[in-house]
Design an enzyme around this catalytic site. Structure first.
Site, mmCIF file in Angstrom:
data_model
loop_
_atom_site.group_PDB
_atom_site.id
_atom_site.type_symbol
_atom_site.label_atom_id
_atom_site.label_comp_id
_atom_site.label_asym_id
_atom_site.label_seq_id
_atom_site.Cartn_x
_atom_site.Cartn_y
_atom_site.Cartn_z
ATOM 1 N N HIS A 17 0.010 9.968 -2.832
ATOM 2 C CA HIS A 17 -0.350 9.777 -1.266
ATOM 3 C C HIS A 17 0.622 10.169 -0.568
ATOM 4 C CE1 HIS A 17 1.645 6.171 -2.702
ATOM 5 N NE2 HIS A 17 2.077 5.620 -1.539
ATOM 6 N N HIS A 50 2.799 8.741 1.670
ATOM 7 C CA HIS A 50 3.999 8.019 2.161
ATOM 8 C C HIS A 50 5.371 8.704 1.780
ATOM 9 C CE1 HIS A 50 1.633 3.795 2.571
ATOM 10 N NE2 HIS A 50 1.486 4.532 3.370
ATOM 11 N N ASP A 105 8.263 7.985 1.133
ATOM 12 C CA ASP A 105 9.001 7.616 -0.090
ATOM 13 C C ASP A 105 8.201 8.425 -1.425
ATOM 14 O OD1 ASP A 105 6.850 5.740 0.092
ATOM 15 O OD2 ASP A 105 8.078 4.356 -1.765
ATOM 16 N N HIS A 106 7.294 9.138 -1.503
ATOM 17 C CA HIS A 106 6.544 9.649 -2.442
ATOM 18 C C HIS A 106 6.562 11.265 -2.329
ATOM 19 C CE1 HIS A 106 4.665 5.982 -4.410
ATOM 20 N NE2 HIS A 106 5.104 5.615 -3.361
ATOM 21 N N HIS A 132 -4.665 0.988 -0.727
ATOM 22 C CA HIS A 132 -3.371 1.151 -0.378
ATOM 23 C C HIS A 132 -3.368 2.148 1.208
ATOM 24 C CE1 HIS A 132 0.993 1.056 -0.201
ATOM 25 N NE2 HIS A 132 1.331 2.391 -0.413
ATOM 26 N N ASP A 185 0.896 3.776 -5.733
ATOM 27 C CA ASP A 185 1.322 2.389 -5.118
ATOM 28 C C ASP A 185 -0.185 1.620 -5.117
ATOM 29 O OD1 ASP A 185 3.673 3.059 -4.784
ATOM 30 O OD2 ASP A 185 3.591 2.672 -2.555
ATOM 31 N N HIS A 199 6.880 1.934 -8.566
ATOM 32 C CA HIS A 199 7.877 1.161 -7.923
ATOM 33 C C HIS A 199 8.504 -0.045 -9.038
ATOM 34 C CE1 HIS A 199 7.967 2.287 -3.691
ATOM 35 N NE2 HIS A 199 7.015 2.551 -3.839
#
Length: 255
Positions: free
Chosen positions: A52, A54, A56-57, A112, A129, A167
């Site tokens: 996805h 975001h 941090d990915h 998410h 996530d 995570h």
């Protein structure tokens, strides 16, 4: 084939698959841990899988793309740059990892985010996530019904599937799970084991779907003890498993 969780930021894992001098990574939010692994092990980066959009990915993707020109696979979402292949629900992808050809099915798991996908194959689930160890992701773009349906799809995969989420949230998730089901012996044992792992600086992942089905309250919304906890929290009996899930997710948001 080695399956390695590379630590990034405060609690992210970038998953790396390594064989025959080659490497595939999943959700590299930071290029540095990947570059370190490639350099230390003299590996060639052949592919990147994205779940996805975001940051941090995907934050490390442009640098890795510029340095290594790998195949970059992800959902059809304009918020994700640098993709060389977009995939959709039900697609089957094959990626070479040295002498081995890995096969993955793409599963759409909105909740998410609206375009979130998971990759299932080789007895592995890369779920970003959506599903966490003993928990699930927050609903930033989707509805409780969407997330419940997505989790139900993942729960239907084989019980021995190794769950590679993105995570290290396990201990906080287990604390919440124990508040929901304080009398669940499998949950009590799992919390003890994971506390020991973290005390040693070791990851609690990958999990397995069998373990998640026994201890993850978000996959147990039809269990009597979970329904009772949701009822006590909300002050009314949930109308459906989706309603139970929604109560749990809102509860966790404020836990």
């Amino acid at each position: 084939m080695e399956i390695l969780p590379l630590s990034a930021f405060s609690d992210n894992y970038i998953w790396a698959l390594v064989a025959d001098g080659n490497c595939i990574v999943v959700d590299p939010g930071d290029a540095a841990p990947v570059e370190s692994l490639l350099s230390e092990r003299s590996l060639r980066l052949t592919a990147i899988l994205i779940t996805h959009h975001h940051a941090d990915h995907i934050g490390g993707v442009p640098m890795l793309a510029a340095h290594h020109a790998p195949l970059i696979v992800g959902p059809d979402d304009p918020r994700i740059a640098s993709l060389t292949q977009t995939v959709h629900e039900g697609d089957q992808i094959r990626i070479s990892l040295g002498a081995k050809a890995l096969a993955f099915e793409v599963i759409a798991v909105p909740g998410h985010t609206t375009s979130h996908i998971a990759y299932f194959g080789e007895e592995l689930l890369f779920c970003g996530d959506t599903l966490f160890s003993a928990g699930c992701g927050r609903l930033f773009e989707g509805s409780p019904a969407q997330m419940h349906a997505s989790l139900s799809r993942l729960a239907a995969l084989p019980a021995d599937t190794r769950v590679c989420c993105a995570h290290e949230y396990t201990l906080s998730n287990l604390r919440f799970a124990c508040a929901v089901e304080p009398g669940n012996p499998a949950l009590i044992e799992r919390r003890r084991e994971c506390e020991s792992l973290r005390a040693q600086g070791r990851p609690t992942l990958p999990s397995t779907l069998a373990l998640e089905m026994a201890t993850n309250p978000f996959l147990r919304s039809e269990e009597a003890a979970v329904v009772a906890a949701a009822t006590a929290r909300a002050g009314h009996v949930p109308k459906s498993p989706v309603d139970t899930f929604a109560i749990l997710r809102e509860w966790k948001n404020h836990a």
